[in-house]
Design an enzyme around this catalytic site. Structure first.
Site: not given
Lengths: 689, 154
Positions: A235-236, A463-464, A576-577, A582, A586, A653
């Site tokens: 989508g973005f 897709g995130t 925190r990742i 994924t 991103q 982003e």
């Protein structure tokens, strides 16, 4: 109950829906079987940029070829007033941009619908149009706010006096072109009415929002509109709200009494669903001889449509990046006879940080100071405009650690020094930032038979990795392994979720999921629901940002001016990742879109027609496999307990913020050519080599 | 007309204007092949036609009487597991095309078909060049390359 479960958050768990995606089993909006009476719709778009539509006629021979209906404003159902004027399709005879939907053909077959739409006779009274953005446009004005709710202008101190009195200044103008989101899945809707309820299989980033806005148009409460969005092909930002395809499909299904499928053709995505506004940005910096900024001035000129004021927040990131006593930012808009700009990945930050971070590089050159050192010297201790402390800010650490990892220390600062064969080689750096946000959402968890739990929230995964990350968050909050969690998302009838936008999905939805799962575990009940609204309302909003630094190495062909990005590296401090697998994807994806912004992507205006001429994927160039060489992302272990229960910041982003500037700065270092008008096509470089 | 799809003979009545892609998606219930552009510009619709990779949106189905078509639903290849292992996708919309294209590409390499890169070995540059007809807007390219390289080695 398992109490010794290993923590799932932080683990590189594979995508929950991955096996379906590699076998072609994941269904997208245009792929649901909905019955043999399915009809197909095709849009007829305006061939002019401004005017009125007076009549639509269909060739009787074409009509006989399976056509069921031809809808336009002369016969379309009346809709309730729309918040977004782009959704008021066929409600007026006005044409506000070239490419606007003027009529819709519904037919038994896709081929018949397409042919009939192409042969419709559209009677139009054309009017002169204005499609060119310029800094001396007489209709430029200052909007009351820029997105989502920031003041257009800010000022403190005396910028002019600081500029006049400074030993070193930079005064540069950067231009960014219109850009198109171009998700791989074109916007699509399959609509059907069941009694008076509406079902929409729709490709979007916010099923509850789409249900509410489409319901509003058709006079239905949101719970009578069922939006199913199981998988979304990207989508973005362009699918953040309902787009005209959803309204058109619902309208066509109502008129024909059949299920209707409308998948927009790729070309229509270049007018009907949004784009990033072009910008013209003037940045003025003043500094002491030792590189301390005394003034920052960032002035933006950008556009919106006649239909709708969309004011991109282009200079907003400049308000918190660097310390300076005297500062000013401002935005001016002009409304043109063009499609309405919308969100595109990092709206505001992505174009704004091109101008600021390239201007900082130019200042470093004038000062004869390392560009990293210049940034370090201007690190603020609190948000410079608001005075709010940062909840966490590790920008300097990103620059320093990134410089080490990239190999920056022995860089010769002079341009055009390194040549290997036909290639000029250079490196560049730029900062990155993105706000950390959370929005109210609700989640529900139920204990199923056996050891498993069902967690529900009307979120979407574009897709995130959202589906996977929420599964991990739920598992930890329930203190069970991920195998015992069944995550349900992508359906507007599930508990209300916020939009998959603003890099806020994981924080917003994860907060609600954590609350629901903890509540169930602590209460011992069979079901629990949690609404994060109150907690989020009480939270301090300022001072929360992710930071990063991008490093680029480019080589520029001395004979052709072609630019290749040999290396692109991002170092981030983003809380925190939650899932390193994924998350890395991103970050890399954002950086690659940033590469497209720097080198390839632009929508080329034909002022005579009021349209972008390169409206397909052959001519609007997004990065391809062959553009990618070495690209990597790393991150710091950043702890921040003022954000949300997970301690996470958004990461979807920030990869596109600053990466274009790093590439442009590297092009200067390689060649001595400063490209201030994106993208850095070879024809802008070659004449100066 | 008849098509052999994923090893099974299928009879289908089609408009002469129907592309192979629309025949698969709208008439045969095989939605794994994706429509990204309908103009042969993005590769999302890639399938294997008599073993060779093609953009199914560019071929009229009626020209394919008795041809054999393999779609993602009929692919069982190590590249799929490697895509999972390396996170070679995000939204998943280009993925069936990328995988079919990779399978077709590896067969081309094994037959000695040249590319513009011209490396003797299947280098990453070779893979990138040969896969550049398949676009990915999520930017999952860096993860697809090792996936394809490792699948090729198996």
């Amino acid at each position: 109950m398992t109490t010794t479960a290993e923590r799932a958050v932080g683990q590189p768990i594979g995508r929950v829906e991955g096996p379906d995606k590699v076998r072609g089993a994941a269904r997208y909006a245009a792929e649901y079987p909905v019955g043999d009476d399915l009809a197909y719709a095709w849009v007829a778009q305006s061939p002019v940029a401004r005017g009125t539509l007076t009549d639509v006629t269909v060739d009787p021979l074409v009509e006989a070829d399976d056509v069921l209906a031809v809808l336009w404003h002369g016969n379309a159902p009346r809709l309730a007033e729309a918040d977004d004027p782009e959704l008021a399709v066929f409600q007026s005879d006005r044409i506000s941009y070239r490419g606007q939907a003027l009529a819709l053909v519904v037919a038994r077959t896709l081929e018949a619908a397409r042919r009939a739409a192409a042969t419709l006779q559209l009677d139009i009274e054309q009017e002169p149009h204005d499609s060119v953005l310029r800094t001396d446009h007489p209709e430029l004005y200052t909007p009351e706010k820029v997105n989502p709710n920031f003041p257009s202008d800010t000022a403190s101190g005396d910028v002019e006096a600081a500029l006049a009195g400074a030993p070193v200044t930079v005064d540069v103008t950067y231009r960014t072109p219109p850009l198109h989101n171009s998700p791989m899945e074109p916007h699509a809707t399959t609509a059907l009415w069941a009694d008076d309820d509406l079902v929409l299989y729709d490709s979007n980033q916010h099923p509850p929002g789409v249900a509410a806005s489409i319901g509003g148009l058709f006079g239905l409460p949101a719970d009578r509109v069922h939006v199913i969005t199981e998988h979304v092909g990207g989508g973005f930002g362009s699918k953040g709200t309902a787009r005209p395809n959803a309204v058109l499909a619902a309208m066509a299904a109502k008129v024909t009494g059949r299920p209707v499928r409308l998948a927009l053709p790729r070309q229509a995505l270049f007018s009907m669903v949004g784009h990033r506004t072009p910008t013209i940005q003037r940045v003025r910096l003043a500094a002491t001889a030792d590189g301390h900024l005394t003034a920052i001035d960032h002035d933006v000129v950008e556009q919106s449509s006649r239909l709708f004021e969309f004011a991109e927040q282009t200079a907003v990131s400049t308000r918190h990046m660097y310390a300076a006593a005297n500062r000013r930012t401002g935005h001016r808009l002009v409304r043109l006879d063009m499609p309405t700009p919308r969100w595109m990945r990092a709206p505001g930050e992505a174009p704004g940080m091109v101008a600021l971070e390239c201007a900082m590089d130019e200042l470093a050159v004038v000062l004869d100071l390392d560009p990293i050192e210049l940034r370090v010297r201007n690190e603020p201790s609190v948000e410079p405009e608001s005075g709010t402390p940062f909840s966490s800010r590790h920008y300097v650490e990103c620059l320093r650690r990134g410089a080490e990892r990239f190999g920056w220390h022995d860089r010769d600062p002079r341009p055009k020094q390194r040549r290997e064969g036909d290639w000029w080689i250079g490196t560049g750096v730029a900062g990155a930032t993105y706000p950390t946000m959370a929005q109210p959402s609700t989640a529900r968890v139920r204990r199923l038979s056996g050891d498993s739990y069902e967690v529900s929230i009307a979120a979407t995964d574009l897709g995130t990795g959202a589906r996977t990350i929420l599964t991990q968050i739920a598992a930890d909050a329930l203190e069970v392994p991920v195998s015992q969690v069944r995550m349900r998302i992508g359906d507007s009838t599930l508990p209300r979720a916020s939009v998959a936008g603003g890099s806020s999905g994981s924080a917003s939805w994860g907060w609600a999921v954590t609350g629901a799962c903890r509540s169930l575990r602590e209460s011992g009940r069979e079901e629990a629901t949690f609404d994060s609204s109150e907690l989020i309302k009480q939270q301090e909003k300022d001072g929360k940002h992710a930071f990063g630094a991008h490093f680029a190495e480019v080589r520029v062909d001395a004979m052709t001016g072609e630019v290749r990005v040999s290396r692109l590296f991002g170092m981030y401090a983003a809380g925190r990742i939650l899932n390193p697998r994924t998350a890395r994807s991103q970050f890399l994806g954002g950086m690659i879109m940033g590469m497209g912004m720097a080198l390839h992507e632009e929508s080329v205006l034909d002022p005579a027609q009021g349209t972008w001429v390169n409206h397909d994927l052959a001519e609007y160039h997004i990065p391809v496999h062959a553009d990618i060489e070495s690209i990597e992302a790393e991150w710091l272990d950043e702890q921040d307990d003022q954000l949300n229960p997970m301690g996470s910041k958004g990461i979807g982003e920030i990869g596109i913020v600053g990466s274009p500037a790093a590439i442009l700065n590297a092009i200067w270092h390689a060649t001595g050519v400063r490209v201030r008008d994106l993208p850095a096509r070879l024809d802008k470089i070659l004449p100066h080599l | 007309m008849d098509l052999v799809v994923n090893g099974t003979r299928r009879s289908v009545e089609l408009d002469p204007r129907t592309t192979l892609l629309d025949a698969l998606r709208e008439h045969l219930g095989l939605t794994g092949a994706k429509k990204g552009c309908d103009h042969g510009q993005c590769g999302a619709c890639t399938v294997l036609l008599d073993g060779r990779r093609v953009n199914s949106c560019l071929i009229l189905a009626i020209t394919l009487q008795d041809s054999s078509v393999t779609t993602i639903e009929g692919v069982d290849h190590p590249v799929q597991d490697k895509f999972l292992e390396h996170d070679g996708f995000q939204c998943g919309y280009c993925t069936p095309g990328q995988i079919c294209s990779a399978v077709g590409m590896l067969d081309e390499v094994s037959k000695g078909w040249p590319s513009a890169v011209g490396d003797a070995e299947l280098t990453d540059a070779e893979i990138r060049e040969r896969m550049s007809g398949n676009l990915c807007r999520c930017g999952a390219y860096p993860n697809m390359i090792p996936a394809i390289r490792e699948a090729a080695a198996r």
